[in-house]
Write a protein that holds these residues in place. Structure first.
Motif, PDB file in Angstrom:
ATOM      1  N   ASP A   1       0.829  -1.215   0.000  1.00  0.00           N
ATOM      2  CA  ASP A   1       0.000   0.000   0.000  1.00  0.00           C
ATOM      3  C   ASP A   1       0.858   1.258   0.000  1.00  0.00           C
ATOM      4  O   ASP A   1       2.005   1.246   0.427  1.00  0.00           O
ATOM      5  CB  ASP A   1      -0.893   0.036   1.238  1.00  0.00           C
ATOM      6  CG  ASP A   1      -1.899  -1.112   1.249  1.00  0.00           C
ATOM      7  OD1 ASP A   1      -2.178  -1.658   0.167  1.00  0.00           O
ATOM      8  OD2 ASP A   1      -2.380  -1.454   2.343  1.00  0.00           O
ATOM      9  N   LYS A   2       0.258   2.350  -0.443  1.00  0.00           N
ATOM     10  CA  LYS A   2       0.915   3.654  -0.386  1.00  0.00           C
ATOM     11  C   LYS A   2       1.190   4.038   1.070  1.00  0.00           C
ATOM     12  O   LYS A   2       0.348   3.808   1.934  1.00  0.00           O
ATOM     13  CB  LYS A   2       0.007   4.697  -1.053  1.00  0.00           C
ATOM     14  CG  LYS A   2       0.687   6.027  -1.270  1.00  0.00           C
ATOM     15  CD  LYS A   2      -0.153   6.978  -2.113  1.00  0.00           C
ATOM     16  CE  LYS A   2       0.564   8.313  -2.219  1.00  0.00           C
ATOM     17  NZ  LYS A   2      -0.156   9.262  -3.095  1.00  0.00           N
ATOM     18  N   LEU A   3       2.356   4.613   1.336  1.00  0.00           N
ATOM     19  CA  LEU A   3       2.710   4.999   2.704  1.00  0.00           C
ATOM     20  C   LEU A   3       2.260   6.435   2.984  1.00  0.00           C
ATOM     21  O   LEU A   3       2.181   7.254   2.070  1.00  0.00           O
ATOM     22  CB  LEU A   3       4.223   4.881   2.903  1.00  0.00           C
ATOM     23  CG  LEU A   3       4.849   3.522   2.579  1.00  0.00           C
ATOM     24  CD1 LEU A   3       6.347   3.545   2.891  1.00  0.00           C
ATOM     25  CD2 LEU A   3       4.163   2.404   3.340  1.00  0.00           C
ATOM     26  N   SER A   4       2.005   6.730   4.259  1.00  0.00           N
ATOM     27  CA  SER A   4       1.547   8.068   4.652  1.00  0.00           C
ATOM     28  C   SER A   4       2.367   8.612   5.810  1.00  0.00           C
ATOM     29  O   SER A   4       2.499   7.961   6.859  1.00  0.00           O
ATOM     30  CB  SER A   4       0.063   7.998   5.049  1.00  0.00           C
ATOM     31  OG  SER A   4      -0.237   8.986   6.022  1.00  0.00           O
ATOM     32  N   ALA A   5       2.944   9.804   5.618  1.00  0.00           N
ATOM     33  CA  ALA A   5       3.725  10.449   6.680  1.00  0.00           C
ATOM     34  C   ALA A   5       2.847  10.751   7.894  1.00  0.00           C
ATOM     35  O   ALA A   5       3.283  10.590   9.038  1.00  0.00           O
ATOM     36  CB  ALA A   5       4.367  11.739   6.163  1.00  0.00           C
ATOM     37  N   ASP A   6       1.605  11.176   7.651  1.00  0.00           N
ATOM     38  CA  ASP A   6       0.705  11.465   8.775  1.00  0.00           C
ATOM     39  C   ASP A   6       0.422  10.210   9.593  1.00  0.00           C
ATOM     40  O   ASP A   6       0.411  10.250  10.823  1.00  0.00           O
ATOM     41  CB  ASP A   6      -0.629  12.041   8.274  1.00  0.00           C
ATOM     42  CG  ASP A   6      -0.543  13.555   8.090  1.00  0.00           C
ATOM     43  OD1 ASP A   6       0.380  14.176   8.639  1.00  0.00           O
ATOM     44  OD2 ASP A   6      -1.403  14.104   7.377  1.00  0.00           O
ATOM     45  N   ALA A   7       0.200   9.084   8.908  1.00  0.00           N
ATOM     46  CA  ALA A   7      -0.095   7.841   9.628  1.00  0.00           C
ATOM     47  C   ALA A   7       1.101   7.435  10.480  1.00  0.00           C
ATOM     48  O   ALA A   7       0.935   7.027  11.638  1.00  0.00           O
ATOM     49  CB  ALA A   7      -0.462   6.728   8.641  1.00  0.00           C
ATOM     50  N   VAL A   8       2.320   7.548   9.929  1.00  0.00           N
ATOM     51  CA  VAL A   8       3.510   7.190  10.703  1.00  0.00           C
ATOM     52  C   VAL A   8       3.674   8.150  11.876  1.00  0.00           C
ATOM     53  O   VAL A   8       3.920   7.749  13.016  1.00  0.00           O
ATOM     54  CB  VAL A   8       4.772   7.188   9.814  1.00  0.00           C
ATOM     55  CG1 VAL A   8       6.034   7.038  10.658  1.00  0.00           C
ATOM     56  CG2 VAL A   8       4.689   6.065   8.784  1.00  0.00           C
ATOM     57  N   SER A   9       3.516   9.443  11.599  1.00  0.00           N
ATOM     58  CA  SER A   9       3.648  10.442  12.654  1.00  0.00           C
ATOM     59  C   SER A   9       2.644  10.188  13.778  1.00  0.00           C
ATOM     60  O   SER A   9       2.990  10.217  14.959  1.00  0.00           O
ATOM     61  CB  SER A   9       3.474  11.821  12.024  1.00  0.00           C
ATOM     62  OG  SER A   9       3.062  12.756  12.964  1.00  0.00           O
ATOM     63  N   GLU A  10       1.396   9.900  13.411  1.00  0.00           N
ATOM     64  CA  GLU A  10       0.380   9.632  14.442  1.00  0.00           C
ATOM     65  C   GLU A  10       0.710   8.369  15.231  1.00  0.00           C
ATOM     66  O   GLU A  10       0.475   8.306  16.433  1.00  0.00           O
ATOM     67  CB  GLU A  10      -1.014   9.514  13.815  1.00  0.00           C
ATOM     68  CG  GLU A  10      -1.661  10.880  13.615  1.00  0.00           C
ATOM     69  CD  GLU A  10      -2.746  10.851  12.539  1.00  0.00           C
ATOM     70  OE1 GLU A  10      -3.406   9.804  12.374  1.00  0.00           O
ATOM     71  OE2 GLU A  10      -2.906  11.887  11.855  1.00  0.00           O
TER      72      GLU A  10
END
Lengths: 86, 146, 146, 86
Positions: free
Chosen positions: C15-24
């Motif tokens: 899946d596409k990665l998300s900086a917000d998801a990692v940050s959260e």
């Protein structure tokens, strides 16, 4: 010769003076320490900041000391307590 | 803006900050690395419970000091492509970001070093102030130590 | 998971990665700093135009090596709170993230140093391979130099 | 004594052999270099990787050399060309 400058107060200095800004008339040629002493005379409670504060004149930092400022009509002088951004 | 030109984005805002927005604003097809630093508000200080934080800035000078930092970064790390620095002002709820820095570069070393320099220098030179409001006791204007 | 316990999140995904998801996923109320590194796919290699990238992993060993990195980070920087490492596999379009690392800590020095260690060590020790497909010429399996 | 192990090929090594995995029977006690030479005999095109490759036995890295392996039935042996993750 005197000139009118605009003094901006931030953070603790705004709390101590109860002001965000004021216009004052001071000698055009004055050291940064003399300018601070003038402000302390107007607002004695500022004295608690004396050992921590710097000024910003026309948005450039100036430490309190013997450096002679050349102030022009309408110049912005900001009171800069210790920074805590970030 | 030419596609090849590095972009400096400086934002002081009362809006909530987003890591994705900063990351996207520095993305470029020739860059392999984006380094981000997110400063978040903490819930305690020396055992006292922090219930709210407020940030205040000398806005025009803060913007000018941030532009100086961008310029210094471009001198020190010429391969850096885009720089985005967002600082939040006003009330910032606990755990939300007060600052996000994003820097892109072709190779990771430059953006990693530059983001470190950027947050260190921001804390030392940019006229922004933080006030902590505690569950009990007087509010306190903070002071960056380092 | 106890609220006070540091969490290691390791994800290998198409899946596409998300900086917000990692940050959260690494946010915590007692942390003042989150450092992120985002590796993105580049559009060129030695003048050749890259049109697509593919990542392949020896998945169980990659996960095990990533867990070793998390464990090393906790030894070297005991104040680190949460660690999230996401690596994308399969086809990754140009400019999208192939890897995102997020690390939180009470003070910024630890997460900044740890994120640097994490990406350097990941590139050196985790069994993942990248193949670049060019506009013209043979596809090429890459090799991390550093 | 011989044992059957499962060999996994990745990246360039999978392209050269045309295989993702195969089971082979080899001596239980064998050096990592001898094991590699056995694989090269089965798949001569692998020889281009000889100076770059390492093995992973039960998911732990083993360089090619005189280190004696103790292989057990069903062990996973992976061929690890130069890494390029990140």
């Amino acid at each position: 010769m005197n000139t009118e400058v605009s003094v901006l107060y931030f953070a603790k200095s705004a709390e101590l003076t109860g002001l965000k800004a004021e216009n004052i008339t001071v000698p055009s040629n004055i050291t940064s320490l003399q300018l601070w002493q003038d402000l302390e005379n107007r607002h004695p409670r500022l004295s608690v900041l004396r050992d921590q504060v710097v000024l910003a004149v026309r948005q450039e930092y100036v430490p309190l000391g013997a450096q002679l400022l050349t102030l022009r009509q309408g110049d912005e002088v900001a009171i800069i307590p210790p920074l805590s951004g970030g | 803006m030419a596609a090849d030109e590095g972009q400096d984005v400086i934002t002081l805002t009362t809006d909530k900050l987003s890591a994705d927005a900063v990351s996207e604003s520095v993305t470029c097809p020739s860059c392999g690395a984006i380094s981000l630093f997110i400063g978040t508000t903490r819930d305690n200080f020396e055992g006292k419970k922090v219930i709210q934080l407020e940030y205040e800035a000398y806005i025009p000078m803060a913007e000018s000091e941030l532009r100086k930092i961008c310029s210094d970064i471009r001198t020190k790390w010429p391969s850096v492509r885009h720089i985005s620095i967002q600082h939040r002002l006003g009330v910032v709820p606990i755990t939300e970001a007060s600052v996000i820095i994003g820097i892109s570069s072709p190779h990771r070393n430059d953006s990693l070093e530059a983001v470190r320099y950027c947050i260190d220098t921001l804390k030392a030179t940019v006229p922004i102030w933080k006030k902590e409001i505690y569950e009990s006791g007087e509010p306190c204007w903070k002071e960056n130590k380092e």
